[in-house]
Write an enzyme that holds these catalytic residues in place. Structure first.
Site, short mmCIF file in Angstrom:
data_model
loop_
_atom_site.label_atom_id
_atom_site.label_comp_id
_atom_site.label_asym_id
_atom_site.label_seq_id
_atom_site.Cartn_x
_atom_site.Cartn_y
_atom_site.Cartn_z
N SER A 116 35.79 5.93 41.66
CA SER A 116 37.02 5.71 41.04
C SER A 116 37.88 4.75 41.94
CB SER A 116 37.70 7.01 40.76
OG SER A 116 39.31 6.81 40.54
N LYS A 144 34.93 3.55 37.62
CA LYS A 144 36.17 3.87 37.09
C LYS A 144 37.32 3.21 37.53
CE LYS A 144 39.34 7.87 37.39
NZ LYS A 144 39.33 9.32 37.13
N LYS A 166 41.60 2.52 37.68
CA LYS A 166 42.84 3.05 37.34
C LYS A 166 43.53 1.93 36.49
CE LYS A 166 42.58 6.97 39.26
NZ LYS A 166 43.08 8.16 38.39
N ASP A 181 41.22 4.88 33.68
CA ASP A 181 42.15 6.09 33.75
C ASP A 181 43.60 5.71 33.80
OD1 ASP A 181 43.24 8.70 34.10
OD2 ASP A 181 42.54 9.10 36.10
N GLU A 208 40.64 7.70 29.61
CA GLU A 208 41.18 8.68 30.24
C GLU A 208 42.73 9.09 30.29
OE1 GLU A 208 39.24 9.52 34.21
OE2 GLU A 208 40.36 11.21 34.57
N ASP A 267 42.39 14.76 30.83
CA ASP A 267 42.36 15.02 32.40
C ASP A 267 43.61 16.16 32.62
OD1 ASP A 267 42.70 15.60 35.18
OD2 ASP A 267 42.55 13.64 35.65
N LYS A 276 38.31 19.55 36.36
CA LYS A 276 38.47 19.67 37.54
C LYS A 276 38.83 21.19 37.96
CE LYS A 276 40.31 15.22 38.23
NZ LYS A 276 41.93 14.65 38.35
N GLY A 284 37.57 14.40 40.30
CA GLY A 284 37.91 14.45 41.60
C GLY A 284 39.49 14.46 42.28
O1 SMG Z 1 38.07 12.24 44.25
O2 SMG Z 1 37.26 10.07 43.68
C1 SMG Z 1 38.11 11.16 43.68
C2 SMG Z 1 39.34 10.63 42.96
C3 SMG Z 1 39.12 10.51 41.44
O3 SMG Z 1 40.61 9.02 40.20
C4 SMG Z 1 40.34 10.23 40.87
N1 SMG Z 1 41.23 11.27 40.70
O4 SMG Z 1 43.24 11.28 37.75
O5 SMG Z 1 41.38 11.56 37.72
C5 SMG Z 1 42.51 11.26 38.44
C6 SMG Z 1 42.51 11.08 39.89
C7 SMG Z 1 43.51 11.93 40.44
C8 SMG Z 1 43.72 11.68 41.87
S1 SMG Z 1 45.03 10.75 42.13
C9 SMG Z 1 45.57 10.54 43.57
MG MG Z 2 42.35 11.21 35.78
#
Ligand code: SMG
Ligand code: MG
Length: 368
Positions: A135, A161, A163, A188, A213, A238, A262, A290
């Site tokens: 991500s 992925k 953001k 996401d 997402e 999510d 999660k 994650g």
């Molecule tokens: O653990 O690699 C990881 C993070 C993956 O993008 C990730 N998590 O919304 O899925 C999500 C985000 C939440 C954490 S953002 C600080």
């Molecule tokens: Mg997410």
């Protein structure tokens, strides 16, 4: 298992690179580590709550408070035969899912260790090696992101992925497709959009994404259903899915076609397995999300993600994606084929490095 004592630690680990999402930029991972002692054995769990309530409503301070005042007293001195007996003990405490999930994870680790089985086996996991994704956060410039993608693809990661947020979405995806072609790619939004932004998603719909997402607000299943009806790309929820019941309702009204699981978000590994089972029965694919976990949370995520319906690559990167030095031995590593091996030794299957945990701890307490 008679629960003799519980140790809580607040730990902060610096990130190798800042991680920016639609809700903010982070330079360190703040979490609680839960260590449960019973009959001479111990188990570890992580509460990946971070230092501010931005991903969801919890942070490390609220989690500490709820654990100290309510959750830990509910288990101290109790005989808990199986980790699945824990959720009913704390069911009257509303929400605080991450706090509860950290204790439940420690109980699963303890239980599996006592049985001499891996956590994977205890949960019913079957996959030995998991194809994994990475991500990537929002960057000051697209070129920086493109460089980072190129580095992670070279390491072997099986999907990317990114953001997104308003102003960092369609153009970024277009550039990624122009440079990297048909790579497995998903986005996401962490709820950064409203139903008025549907045109952004119709534009993204033309780029062959694996999924989109959490575009809209967490409590907005109805608008997610309306948006999904306009798109070929599966929506994946999510933040919206905080329990098996939310998962069922979201699927029943067509609010998504994929679910990110999660354990920390849904209140524990038992609820995570229940969502997995429900999705499996309905033919809905899931993947493991994650929360930048240390090795303690990461090892539990791997065990969970080895269940059979985790068919899409998870946000299960290697320890070195975020950390110079993880707090477990051995660290989580990426194989050359873009997979990660699920630990097979008893419990989490890794050794917690107490010296590193101690060095990273900012607050410690023992409850007995
Ligand atoms: O653990 O690699 C990881 C993070 C993956 O993008 C990730 N998590 O919304 O899925 C999500 C985000 C939440 C954490 S953002 C600080
Ligand atoms: Mg997410």
């Amino acid at each position: 298992m008679r629960i003799d004592a519980v140790e809580l630690r607040q730990v902060t680990l610096p990130l190798r690179f800042p991680f920016e999402t639609s809700f903010g930029r982070s330079e360190a991972h703040a979490c609680l580590l839960v260590r449960v002692f019973a009959e001479g054995a111990e188990g570890w769990g992580e509460v990946p709550a971070e230092s501010a309530p931005l991903y969801n409503e919890e942070d490390v301070e609220t989690a500490w408070h709820v654990l100290e005042r309510f959750v830990i007293p509910a288990i101290l001195g109790k005989e808990i035969a199986h980790p699945r007996d824990f959720p009913p003990l704390v069911a009257r405490i509303r929400r605080h899912h991450m706090a509860k999930a950290g204790v439940e994870a420690a109980l699963w680790d303890l239980y599996a260790r006592q049985q001499g089985r891996s956590l994977q086996a205890a949960l019913g996991g079957t996959q030995e090696r998991l194809p994994v994704g990475v991500s990537l956060g929002i960057e000051p410039e697209v070129d920086i992101l493109l460089n980072r993608i190129s580095g992670f693809l070279a390491q072997g990661y099986r999907r990317i992925k990114v953001k997104i947020k308003p102003g960092w979405d369609v153009d970024v995806v277009r550039e990624i497709r122009a440079v990297f072609g048909d790579i497995p790619l998903q986005v996401d939004a962490n709820s950064a959009y409203t139903p008025a932004d549907a045109a952004v998603f119709r534009a993204l719909d033309g780029y062959g994404l694996l999924l989109i997402e959490q575009p809209l607000e967490e409590d907005d299943l109805i608008d997610h259903a309306a948006l999904q009806a306009q798109l070929r790309t599966p929506l994946c929820l999510d933040e919206s899915i905080v329990s098996p019941s939310h998962a069922r309702k979201a699927l029943e009204i067509g609010a998504c076609r994929v679910i990110n699981i999660k354990a920390a978000r849904v209140g524990g590994l038992s609820a995570a397995v229940a969502i997995h089972d429900l999705c499996r029965a309905r033919g809905v694919p899931v993947w493991c999300g994650g929360l930048l976990e240390t090795g303690v949370g990461r090892a539990a995520n791997l065990a969970l993600a080895s269940l059979p319906n985790f068919t899409l690559p998870g946000d299960l990167s290697a320890s070195d994606r975020y950390y110079e030095e993880d707090i477990i031995d051995p660290p989580v590593v990426l194989e050359a084929d873009g997979t990660i091996r699920v630990p097979t030794s008893p419990g989490l299957g890794v050794t917690v490095r107490l010296d590193r945990v101690e060095a990273a701890s900012t607050r410690t307490a023992l409850f007995r």
